[in-house]
Design a protein around this motif. Sequence first.
Motif, PDB file in Angstrom:
ATOM      1  N   LEU A   1       0.104  -6.159  28.241  1.00 41.97           N
ATOM      2  CA  LEU A   1       0.812  -5.635  27.160  1.00 41.97           C
ATOM      3  C   LEU A   1       1.977  -7.134  26.836  1.00 41.97           C
ATOM      4  CD1 LEU A   1       2.973  -4.235  25.409  1.00 41.97           C
ATOM      5  CD2 LEU A   1       4.028  -3.741  27.590  1.00 41.97           C
ATOM      6  N   SER A   3      -0.842   0.983  18.297  1.00 39.73           N
ATOM      7  CA  SER A   3      -0.311   0.667  19.528  1.00 39.73           C
ATOM      8  C   SER A   3       0.843   1.664  19.614  1.00 39.73           C
ATOM      9  CB  SER A   3       0.686  -0.618  19.201  1.00 39.73           C
ATOM     10  OG  SER A   3      -0.286  -1.787  19.103  1.00 39.73           O
ATOM     11  N   SER A  32      -1.464   4.450  21.516  1.00 43.24           N
ATOM     12  CA  SER A  32      -1.786   4.033  22.879  1.00 43.24           C
ATOM     13  C   SER A  32      -0.799   4.153  23.855  1.00 43.24           C
ATOM     14  CB  SER A  32      -2.320   2.576  22.630  1.00 43.24           C
ATOM     15  OG  SER A  32      -3.434   2.364  21.812  1.00 43.24           O
ATOM     16  N   TYR A  33       0.537   3.597  23.559  1.00 34.76           N
ATOM     17  CA  TYR A  33       1.655   3.751  24.316  1.00 34.76           C
ATOM     18  C   TYR A  33       1.810   5.218  24.628  1.00 34.76           C
ATOM     19  CZ  TYR A  33       1.571  -1.368  24.279  1.00 34.76           C
ATOM     20  OH  TYR A  33       1.256  -2.342  24.797  1.00 34.76           O
ATOM     21  N   ASN A  71      -5.889   3.125  25.190  1.00 35.47           N
ATOM     22  CA  ASN A  71      -6.075   2.066  24.257  1.00 35.47           C
ATOM     23  C   ASN A  71      -6.729   2.225  23.163  1.00 35.47           C
ATOM     24  OD1 ASN A  71      -5.322  -0.327  22.647  1.00 35.47           O
ATOM     25  ND2 ASN A  71      -6.412  -1.675  24.205  1.00 35.47           N
TER      26      ASN A  71
END
Length: 185
Positions: free
Chosen positions: A5, A109, A112-113, A141
């Motif tokens: 990251l 993103s 994913s997080y 991800n």
Amino acid sequence: MRTRLLAVLMTGSIVLTACGSEADKPITDTQRQWVDAFCGGVLPGLEAGLELRKQDPADFAAVKTAYLRLLTSNATAFAGAEKKLKELGAPEDDLENVHEQLVKFVTESAKSYGDAQAPVQALEPNAQFLEGAEKALADTNVVTSPEDLRATFQELQKRPKYSDALGKSAPCTEIRSKGQEVGQQ
């Protein structure tokens, strides 16, 4: 404790180091807001990544707390950037493709997080935590084109008024500053 990251976030700070000042046309307030939203989506994760790097690797509980803060910061910031960028739309007609790529990047993103938070929370804070956390993040991800973030910075740098706006934007300035801090570590 370098994470994948941090490498992606640093791409933006490295590209931001060279800013022009000559504008082809005056930048509008909406275009300035678009630049701020763009950098504002990246900055919180970069800051959280720096905090993670400062943790004593032997303090497993602190590392876990910092890693979870990193995930939460990124999920929240990218979701906020997605919302703001969608509200503002492309800053110019010929930047429609850049805008769409950026919106796709921040949307993927944020997901994913966000999706990594529960699996990372379930991990024990021990010597294997970071390895497990990185695996959980990799497993969740869904970012299909991480290079889109770099391409967006590069495209904006080619345009004097956006290059100037990147240089004057508070979140973009913070990214540059934090990027230099990482480079010194």
